[in-house]
Scaffold this motif. Structure first.
Motif, PDB file in Angstrom:
ATOM      1  N   PRO A  12      17.140  -1.670   3.765  1.00 23.44           N
ATOM      2  CA  PRO A  12      17.608  -2.930   2.852  1.00 23.44           C
ATOM      3  C   PRO A  12      16.583  -2.786   1.653  1.00 23.44           C
ATOM      4  N   PRO A  13      17.085  -2.911   0.348  1.00 23.59           N
ATOM      5  CA  PRO A  13      16.390  -2.833  -0.777  1.00 23.59           C
ATOM      6  C   PRO A  13      15.380  -3.691  -1.031  1.00 23.59           C
ATOM      7  N   GLU A  14      15.672  -4.927  -0.274  1.00 22.72           N
ATOM      8  CA  GLU A  14      14.699  -6.039  -0.459  1.00 22.72           C
ATOM      9  C   GLU A  14      13.437  -5.413   0.380  1.00 22.72           C
ATOM     10  N   ARG A  15      13.537  -4.916   1.560  1.00 20.64           N
ATOM     11  CA  ARG A  15      12.110  -4.278   2.101  1.00 20.64           C
ATOM     12  C   ARG A  15      11.345  -3.529   1.175  1.00 20.64           C
ATOM     13  N   LEU A  16      12.084  -2.382   0.710  1.00 19.87           N
ATOM     14  CA  LEU A  16      11.459  -1.544  -0.272  1.00 19.87           C
ATOM     15  C   LEU A  16      10.900  -2.306  -1.329  1.00 19.87           C
ATOM     16  N   ALA A  17      11.645  -3.327  -2.137  1.00 23.16           N
ATOM     17  CA  ALA A  17      11.111  -4.048  -3.270  1.00 23.16           C
ATOM     18  C   ALA A  17       9.907  -4.851  -2.687  1.00 23.16           C
ATOM     19  N   ALA A  18       9.799  -5.356  -1.253  1.00 26.52           N
ATOM     20  CA  ALA A  18       8.526  -6.058  -1.019  1.00 26.52           C
ATOM     21  C   ALA A  18       7.355  -5.101  -1.224  1.00 26.52           C
ATOM     22  N   VAL A  19       7.496  -3.799  -0.710  1.00 24.14           N
ATOM     23  CA  VAL A  19       6.298  -2.935  -0.988  1.00 24.14           C
ATOM     24  C   VAL A  19       6.106  -2.472  -2.209  1.00 24.14           C
ATOM     25  N   ALA A  20       7.299  -2.493  -3.054  1.00 21.52           N
ATOM     26  CA  ALA A  20       7.005  -2.225  -4.366  1.00 21.52           C
ATOM     27  C   ALA A  20       6.450  -3.071  -5.063  1.00 21.52           C
ATOM     28  N   ASP A  21       6.676  -4.436  -4.854  1.00 22.97           N
ATOM     29  CA  ASP A  21       5.889  -5.243  -5.455  1.00 22.97           C
ATOM     30  C   ASP A  21       4.521  -5.562  -5.341  1.00 22.97           C
ATOM     31  N   ALA A  22       3.980  -4.996  -4.269  1.00 19.66           N
ATOM     32  CA  ALA A  22       2.510  -4.975  -4.052  1.00 19.66           C
ATOM     33  C   ALA A  22       1.918  -3.735  -4.883  1.00 19.66           C
ATOM     34  N   LEU A  23       2.856  -2.629  -4.893  1.00 25.79           N
ATOM     35  CA  LEU A  23       2.269  -1.437  -5.318  1.00 25.79           C
ATOM     36  C   LEU A  23       1.977  -1.471  -7.278  1.00 25.79           C
ATOM     37  N   TYR A  24       3.133  -2.231  -7.744  1.00 23.31           N
ATOM     38  CA  TYR A  24       3.343  -2.261  -9.036  1.00 23.31           C
ATOM     39  C   TYR A  24       2.452  -3.475  -9.596  1.00 23.31           C
ATOM     40  N   ALA A  25       1.912  -4.169  -8.765  1.00 24.50           N
ATOM     41  CA  ALA A  25       0.953  -5.382  -9.073  1.00 24.50           C
ATOM     42  C   ALA A  25      -0.488  -4.838  -9.313  1.00 24.50           C
ATOM     43  N   GLY A  26      -0.700  -3.569  -8.784  1.00 21.69           N
ATOM     44  CA  GLY A  26      -1.885  -2.841  -8.985  1.00 21.69           C
ATOM     45  C   GLY A  26      -2.024  -2.006 -10.262  1.00 21.69           C
ATOM     46  N   SER A  27      -3.236  -1.669 -10.688  1.00 19.34           N
ATOM     47  CA  SER A  27      -3.532  -0.642 -11.719  1.00 19.34           C
ATOM     48  C   SER A  27      -2.895   0.507 -11.900  1.00 19.34           C
ATOM     49  N   VAL A  28      -2.931   1.076 -12.921  1.00 14.78           N
ATOM     50  CA  VAL A  28      -2.048   2.419 -13.224  1.00 14.78           C
ATOM     51  C   VAL A  28      -2.986   3.432 -12.374  1.00 14.78           C
ATOM     52  N   GLU A  29      -4.098   3.569 -12.582  1.00 13.75           N
ATOM     53  CA  GLU A  29      -5.169   4.530 -11.963  1.00 13.75           C
ATOM     54  C   GLU A  29      -5.032   4.299 -10.305  1.00 13.75           C
ATOM     55  N   GLU A  30      -4.822   3.319  -9.644  1.00 11.37           N
ATOM     56  CA  GLU A  30      -4.783   3.154  -8.370  1.00 11.37           C
ATOM     57  C   GLU A  30      -3.447   3.258  -7.564  1.00 11.37           C
ATOM     58  N   PHE A  31      -2.254   3.451  -8.614  1.00 15.38           N
ATOM     59  CA  PHE A  31      -1.082   3.436  -7.952  1.00 15.38           C
ATOM     60  C   PHE A  31      -0.893   4.682  -7.129  1.00 15.38           C
ATOM     61  N   VAL A  32      -1.060   5.865  -7.372  1.00 16.56           N
ATOM     62  CA  VAL A  32      -0.717   7.131  -6.674  1.00 16.56           C
ATOM     63  C   VAL A  32      -1.530   6.799  -5.180  1.00 16.56           C
ATOM     64  N   PRO A  33      -3.017   6.501  -5.164  1.00 17.88           N
ATOM     65  CA  PRO A  33      -3.342   6.556  -3.795  1.00 17.88           C
ATOM     66  C   PRO A  33      -2.912   5.323  -3.099  1.00 17.88           C
ATOM     67  N   ARG A  34      -2.832   4.198  -3.711  1.00 17.30           N
ATOM     68  CA  ARG A  34      -1.991   3.042  -2.833  1.00 17.30           C
ATOM     69  C   ARG A  34      -0.693   3.341  -2.549  1.00 17.30           C
ATOM     70  N   ARG A  35       0.051   4.082  -3.129  1.00 15.11           N
ATOM     71  CA  ARG A  35       1.401   4.589  -2.615  1.00 15.11           C
ATOM     72  C   ARG A  35       1.317   5.568  -1.553  1.00 15.11           C
ATOM     73  N   ASP A  36       0.422   6.436  -1.622  1.00 13.49           N
ATOM     74  CA  ASP A  36       0.112   7.383  -0.424  1.00 13.49           C
ATOM     75  C   ASP A  36      -0.316   6.425   0.721  1.00 13.49           C
ATOM     76  N   ALA A  37      -1.106   5.511   0.586  1.00 10.05           N
ATOM     77  CA  ALA A  37      -1.537   4.729   1.705  1.00 10.05           C
ATOM     78  C   ALA A  37      -0.479   3.954   2.334  1.00 10.05           C
ATOM     79  N   ALA A  38       0.518   3.274   1.451  1.00  9.83           N
ATOM     80  CA  ALA A  38       1.742   2.712   1.903  1.00  9.83           C
ATOM     81  C   ALA A  38       2.796   3.507   2.761  1.00  9.83           C
ATOM     82  N   VAL A  39       2.854   4.654   2.117  1.00  7.77           N
ATOM     83  CA  VAL A  39       3.833   5.867   3.013  1.00  7.77           C
ATOM     84  C   VAL A  39       3.163   5.937   4.281  1.00  7.77           C
ATOM     85  N   LYS A  40       1.795   6.278   4.231  1.00  6.56           N
ATOM     86  CA  LYS A  40       1.063   6.511   5.617  1.00  6.56           C
ATOM     87  C   LYS A  40       1.198   5.244   6.774  1.00  6.56           C
TER      88      LYS A  40
END
Length: 306
Positions: A12-40
């Motif tokens: 469901p796109p809403e589930r992905l959007a919920a995770v993305a909402d938290a990721l895109y609320a952070g800084s640019v520098e922290e995006f990749v490590p935060r994304r990797d942590a969400a994947v894990k």
């Protein structure tokens, strides 16, 4: 008994959007490590589909991050502005030229003010926005006021790059926003002490106020133009004088260089003539010495005869 592999249900796109909402609320520098942590975390929760989708989320540009930040920290102001912009689009056909020009001027003032707010908010987060990035932010905000699709994209707070629009809904949504299938999922506002909000865009009633404001703005702009033109002419005249003086000095310098070359040639010729004269002097001195000796011998011979 044969095993039947049933395809996994679509994510469901809403589930992905919920995770993305938290990721895109952070800084640019922290995006990749935060994304990797969400994947894990998704993998550990036994959700490989979500892990794969999260891993494909793109890092936002600085301008996109600034807009995402603005949408979260100025949520009420952004929503109000875009709501009024929608009303203006609906009412545009009923407004006359003067009112439309006044509203356009107000819209530009408002987008510029919001872009300035974005720069201030980014500074609070430890990021300084360059002039080019601020211009990109202002372009996105203008597009959101002109185009309802762009407005919907902005409100997600999941921009990955900046964009512009002329008001026609030809925006490549998939290229500019994460989880384009979930545009209805808006960004989660951030609770914080907000600074004073920029001025609000309101519909101007048809009572002549728009014309008066436009005339006052025109008068003020005319005065500023006259002042700027006078200063420009003064500086231009100064530049012209300096250019003329420079040409004069260049001419004088060239004349001095020419005269110096002539003097150096004269010095060389003088040196050559002196060398020749010195040789002649040496020869004359030798002849003189010989003549003196001859005279001495002749005088001695005469004295011997006496």
């Amino acid at each position: 008994m044969a095993r039947t592999d049933e395809p996994a249900p679509p994510l469901p796109p809403e589930r992905l959007a919920a995770v993305a909402d938290a990721l895109y609320a952070g800084s640019v520098e922290e995006f990749v490590p935060r994304r990797d942590a969400a994947v894990k975390a998704a993998k550990q929760d036994g959700d490989p589909a979500l892990a794969t989708a999260v891993g494909k989320l793109r890092k936002p540009s600085v301008a996109a991050w600034a807009v995402n930040l603005l949408v979260r920290v100025e949520a009420e102001q952004i929503a109000q502005v875009l709501a009024v912009a929608a009303s203006l689009r609906s009412a545009a056909e009923a407004l006359d030229g003067d009112e439309l020009r006044a509203l356009t001027r107000q819209r530009r003032q408002l987008t510029a003010a919001l872009a300035t707010t974005a720069r201030s908010r980014a500074r609070d987060e430890g990021t300084r926005l360059s002039e080019s990035v601020v211009e990109q932010v202002e372009g996105v905000l203008t597009a959101a006021m002109l185009d309802p699709v762009a407005a919907e994209v902005v409100l997600t707070g999941r921009l990955v790059r900046s964009f512009t629009s002329t008001g026609v809904s030809d925006l490549d949504v998939e290229a500019v926003v994460a989880v384009p299938d979930a545009l209805a999922v808006a960004a989660t506002p951030r609770e914080a002490d907000a600074p004073p909000a920029p001025p609000t865009l309101t519909l101007v009633p048809d009572d002549g106020r728009a014309r008066r404001e436009a005339e006052e703005a025109l008068e003020e702009a005319a005065e500023q133009l006259a002042s700027a033109r006078a200063e420009h002419d003064e500086v231009e005249e100064s530049v012209a004088r300096l250019d003329a003086r420079r040409l004069q000095l260049q001419g004088e310098a060239e004349e001095l260089r020419r005269r110096l070359a002539e003097l150096e040639d004269e010095v060389d010729r003088c040196d050559e003539e002196r060398d020749e004269a010195q040789e002649a002097l040496d020869d004359a001195a030798a002849v003189l010495a010989e003549a003196a000796r001859e005279e001495e011998r002749a005088r001695a011979a005469l004295d011997a005869l006496d």
